[in-house]
Design a protein around this motif. Sequence first.
Motif, PDB file in Angstrom:
ATOM      1  N   ALA A  86      47.737  45.053  40.145  1.00 36.39           N
ATOM      2  CA  ALA A  86      46.647  45.743  39.450  1.00 36.39           C
ATOM      3  C   ALA A  86      46.817  47.259  39.539  1.00 36.39           C
ATOM      4  CB  ALA A  86      45.305  45.330  40.041  1.00 36.39           C
ATOM      5  N   SER A 106      46.615  45.952  29.517  1.00 38.84           N
ATOM      6  CA  SER A 106      45.722  45.045  30.225  1.00 38.84           C
ATOM      7  C   SER A 106      46.350  44.575  31.522  1.00 38.84           C
ATOM      8  CB  SER A 106      45.365  43.833  29.358  1.00 38.84           C
ATOM      9  OG  SER A 106      46.491  42.995  29.170  1.00 38.84           O
ATOM     10  N   LEU A 142      43.442  38.529  37.824  1.00 37.46           N
ATOM     11  CA  LEU A 142      42.677  39.362  38.767  1.00 37.46           C
ATOM     12  C   LEU A 142      41.786  38.574  39.716  1.00 37.46           C
ATOM     13  CD1 LEU A 142      41.678  42.260  36.322  1.00 37.46           C
ATOM     14  CD2 LEU A 142      43.630  42.160  37.885  1.00 37.46           C
ATOM     15  N   LEU A 150      40.777  50.128  38.898  1.00 38.62           N
ATOM     16  CA  LEU A 150      40.655  49.584  37.552  1.00 38.62           C
ATOM     17  C   LEU A 150      39.431  50.161  36.842  1.00 38.62           C
ATOM     18  CD1 LEU A 150      41.576  45.884  38.377  1.00 38.62           C
ATOM     19  CD2 LEU A 150      42.862  47.380  36.821  1.00 38.62           C
ATOM     20  N   CYS A 206      40.654  44.714  31.832  1.00 34.40           N
ATOM     21  CA  CYS A 206      40.726  43.618  32.803  1.00 34.40           C
ATOM     22  C   CYS A 206      40.440  42.312  32.062  1.00 34.40           C
ATOM     23  CB  CYS A 206      39.703  43.829  33.908  1.00 34.40           C
ATOM     24  SG  CYS A 206      39.912  45.380  34.810  1.00 34.40           S
ATOM     25  N   LEU A 221      33.411  43.746  38.734  1.00 32.68           N
ATOM     26  CA  LEU A 221      34.156  44.591  37.802  1.00 32.68           C
ATOM     27  C   LEU A 221      33.221  45.273  36.807  1.00 32.68           C
ATOM     28  CD1 LEU A 221      37.173  42.200  37.180  1.00 32.68           C
ATOM     29  CD2 LEU A 221      37.371  44.537  38.055  1.00 32.68           C
ATOM     30  N   VAL A 226      36.129  44.896  30.687  1.00 30.02           N
ATOM     31  CA  VAL A 226      36.358  43.465  30.902  1.00 30.02           C
ATOM     32  C   VAL A 226      36.486  42.745  29.566  1.00 30.02           C
ATOM     33  CG1 VAL A 226      35.338  41.330  31.796  1.00 30.02           C
ATOM     34  CG2 VAL A 226      35.211  43.445  33.132  1.00 30.02           C
TER      35      VAL A 226
END
Length: 422
Positions: A264, A274, A278, A289, A296, A317, A324
């Motif tokens: 990551a 991308s 994860l 991130l 993600c 996240l 996302v």
Amino acid sequence: MREVARDLLITGCKQLLTLRGGWPRRGRALGELGLIRDGALLIRDGRIAAVGPRWSLERLPAARRARRLDLGGKIVLPGFVDSHTHLLFAASRVEEYEQRIAGASYEEIAQRGGGILSSVRRLRRATPGELLQRARRWLQEFAAHGTTTLEAKSGYGLDSASELKTLRLYRQLRREQPLELVPTFLGAHVVPPEFRGRADAYIEYLARKLLPRVAAEGLAEYCDVFCDRGAFTVAQARRLLSAGRAVGLAPRIHAEQLARTGAALLAVELNAASADHLEKVSAADLRALARSSVCCTLLPGCCFHLGLRKYAPARRLIEAGAIVALATDFNPGTSPTVSMPMVLALACSQMRMTPAEAIVAATLNGAYALRRAERIGSLEVGKFADLAVFDLDDYREIPYYFGVNRCVATFKHGELIYSRLR
């Protein structure tokens, strides 16, 4: 001779989810749907010419001249953008499914000669015609579930002939059917038998021999690496992704699925399009991130099919401010599904995303992950008219009715490519 109207006015949208308002979406903005009740769309030359409440669009002179389609009170949203698939493969791995039910792990199956290398053996033997026939059927299923754009990886060939065969077949499929395919070179999926014990040598072979051929023929937009335990190290991934960037292929990366490896952080370092999976991210990964422009991409279908309890930390996240997206990870070994509605259901029930967040992650942020958000992923003037129509009373019912496909129509560039409309 009377000229046939080229414009199309779509009405009867009980809830029209426009997702208007910019991209990519982070934090609270991830759940903003731009919902219009009793909405309508005016489509011209495959693009959205106007969008808004029905009463306002019906007053437009162009709308009065347009062909009309009344959907009779259905849910309309942007077509799904599935930003992670392994579309082309020769056969299922259903025997491994049974082995996992009996208690074997993903890595144990791989050590026995199964897993990705099983798909490699089968793809190498398959003819182009056989592979095309399977892919065409699956693409029809994608459309039937509301998907209008999907990324498609190589990675089941792992030698020059088979990797090039896969990517050339994607080029043919792009020409002959309506869904938009975004090709990704995944030569670094695992180490092939010919290079067993020589992973560094295989990476050099890909970087010096195969990547330049892929780029010269224009066969891929992206270069991906499976950077994980049992696959490739961070140093090997950095070498290949840098080589890919040098010949014009933007980086993507399979990251932190089986173990925490640092993939990551490598995605952040390389400003990858991308970082996908994860499940094993650390707190430091999450913060990095969230500060980055890396998308993600979460793949809950894989966790579901493998029977895993730990899904990617979607809520953490989102709350940290990361971008996302959601995708199917369609593949024969770990996520054999084309259904983005099912992925939405898993995102809601297993990762605690709201239905609104899941829809944006599966459309606009998926488009961002493929660097296409300026033309797809939301229903705004000037963007392509890629639509999915659901016979439901409320958009929240798309994930609520899990395992049930209520998509009744799919439009690509304003053309009806799948329909169960009555």
